[in-house]
Design a protein around this motif. Structure first.
Motif: not given
Length: 558
Positions: A455, A459, A461, A470, A474, A488-489, A500, A502, A549
């Motif tokens: 990733d 971004d 997490i 993410p 996803e 997803a964030v 998380v 979504v 995102r």
């Protein structure tokens, strides 16, 4: 330091380890080669009109002569283009480059603030704009260096009466052309006519001259202009052509160009690579009109298509796409964002052709890694470093990491940009002393030299000290048949720092949050499972279709 290159053992037959960067001195030299070999072949097609390589030669020469002879621009001056895909785009682009000038590609969906920043930052003295966006230009012109605005209508190159009908419908029926008033504008067709009165002088273009100021980073802060030289662009064209060209027949290919030409992916992969092979670029002006796009595809015997995951997903979910004739299709290339397994597998099932994932950045003109063309199934990798390209994974201290370990992906090669326009500090932080471009993407390499993006740094997490990527979340949620799109964030949480979330666009309106969570429990370890499931009618995206995102993190639910 020597670098191991395990990927070289996995190149498909016919792909060289190195490309000849010096075969062409400049983009106009590539264009000239295509014109000499394919003068009477079709080059670009849009809205029912096709122009040949010979016509591209003549029309781009006229525009170049107008810029130098009429406007008295000097070598290195910047000219902005603000248009979607239409015939004016390649004519203008090649004209600007033949004149020894620099193209500043502008996203036509820019706001006044964004456009003004780019015009001031680039120092552009001329802008070519489609009438649809003329009001944005009008409102942004004050205190910019622009001294000439050239305007055009979408129908202007289509001939009579079709062109006049298209322009009338857009303005008066669809109301897509707002009124605007800018003093001293020149119509594109009049500029071409004026260019006929001037001969085009011999312009010496050096490989190190800047061909494009390609703005990037607008989703993470102030947009910066990546300086892409003729050498950068020619090198990447040679690299991509060596990689994908093993199955292409010169003068016989048709590529669907739905991604905008102002985006670096389409500019290089579709514009330059297929021009070198004498291919026909079928330009899609509005790919967001999916039913219209599918209808257009039904009338074209196309052999290649490029796009981003959201574009392919959109096509697959548009009625009638499965009725398109795919018998000529040889190549589908996906980039710009991660290709999801569910989309790749469905694409192959529907078209019979694998969706090959590629990876690149504006800063690498853009291609850096591509999966082998003879790969039959989705593998989750971004591919192998292409010819004349090195890649490695580094830790925070700048040390190269061994196989399998996650760190920042770094790229070195002739396609790496000269730097950021008038931003030496940002250039120095992006390209280290050894010439490695730091991509900001977290990745790992396997024993065979395939690279996998886990990733973006920003971004990632962090849940109770564990990294959650993410893309992985996803991919799992996208496997559900009721999901059309997902992002997803990470959102703040008192207990674990972040959890998380979504955000889903439903394909099946009966889909529930409980079903999503149950599916996640089956496929993801505890800390990776979404704690929050939100449904929306659409996801925020850039004009190229990349999911934003950041906006999902920052914006309230809607």
């Amino acid at each position: 330091m020597t670098i191991e290159r395990p990927w070289l053992q996995h190149y498909q037959a016919g792909v060289p380890e190195q490309i000849d960067v010096d075969q062409f001195r400049s983009i106009p030299a590539v264009l000239q080669g295509a014109i000499d070999s394919f003068r009477d072949r079709p080059a670009f097609s849009n809205l029912g009109r096709t122009i040949t390589y010979g016509e591209v030669d003549e029309l781009s020469r006229q525009f170049a002569a107008y810029l130098l002879g009429e406007l008295k621009l000097k070598k290195g001056d910047r000219v902005a283009i603000m248009m979607p895909n239409c015939l004016q785009y390649p004519i203008a682009t090649f004209g600007i480059l033949r004149a020894g000038l620099t193209v500043v590609n502008v996203n036509p969906m820019y706001t006044v603030r964004e456009l003004k920043h780019q015009l001031v930052d680039s120092g552009a003295s001329v802008i070519l704009v489609l009438d649809n966006f003329g009001d944005t230009v009008q409102k942004s012109l004050a205190d910019t260096p622009i001294r000439q605005v050239v305007t055009t209508g979408l129908g202007d190159m289509l001939g009579f009466p079709k062109g006049a009908i298209v322009n009338f419908v857009l303005k008066y029926v669809k109301k897509m052309v707002p009124d605007y008033s800018i003093q001293g504008t020149v119509r594109f067709r009049d500029a071409l006519k004026a260019g006929q009165a001037h001969s085009l002088p011999e312009v010496s273009i050096d490989p190190g001259d800047i061909a494009f100021l390609q703005y990037t980073g607008g989703t993470t802060g102030v947009a910066k202009g990546a300086m892409l030289t003729h050498r950068n662009m020619v090198a990447n064209m040679q690299q991509a052509a060596a990689w994908i060209g093993t199955g292409l027949e010169p003068g016989r290919e048709t590529i669907i160009t739905a991604l905008p030409l102002y985006h670096i992916f389409a500019l290089t992969a579709n514009g330059l690579v297929f021009m070198k092979f004498g291919g026909l670029n079928h330009l899609i002006t509005n790919p967001r009109d999916m039913p219209g796009f599918v209808k257009e595809l039904k009338g074209v015997k196309f052999s290649a298509i490029t796009g981003v995951n959201t574009l392919f997903n959109g096509l697959l979910n548009t009625p009638g796409f499965d009725e398109v004739d795919f018998s000529h299709l040889k190549l589908t290339l996906g980039g710009g964002m991660a290709v999801q397994r569910a989309v790749a597998e469905r694409w192959k099932k529907t078209t019979g052709v694998p969706l090959i994932e590629a990876y690149g950045l504006t800063e690498t003109a853009p291609a850096a890694c591509i999966n082998p063309m003879d790969m039959s199934d989705y593998n989750g990798a971004i591919g192998l470093p292409i010819p004349s390209t090195d890649a490695c994974v580094k830790d925070e201290a700048g040390n190269m990491l061994p196989v399998g370990e996650v760190g920042e992906l770094c790229i070195k090669g002739p396609q790496v940009m000269k730097g950021y326009w008038q931003r030496p500090e940002e250039t120095a932080s992006a390209i280290d002393a050894d010439g490695w471009l730091h991509t900001g993407d977290m990745a790992k390499m396997d024993e065979s030299g395939f690279f996998y993006i886990v990733d973006r740094k920003k971004d990632m997490i962090l849940v109770s000290g564990f990294n959650v990527y993410p893309n992985e979340v996803e991919d799992v949620i996208a496997m559900m048949p009721g999901v059309l799109e997902v992002a997803a964030v990470g959102v703040p949480d008192e207990k674990s720092g972040e959890v998380v979330k979504v955000v889903i666009v439903k394909k099946d309106q009966g889909l529930t949050a409980d079903q999503v969570k149950a599916h996640a429990r089956e496929n993801l370890t505890g800390y990776k499972q979404p704690r929050i499931v939100e449904f929306r009618k659409e996801l925020p995206k850039t004009n190229v279709g990349k999911i934003l995102r950041r906006e999902l993190r920052d914006a309230p639910a809607g």
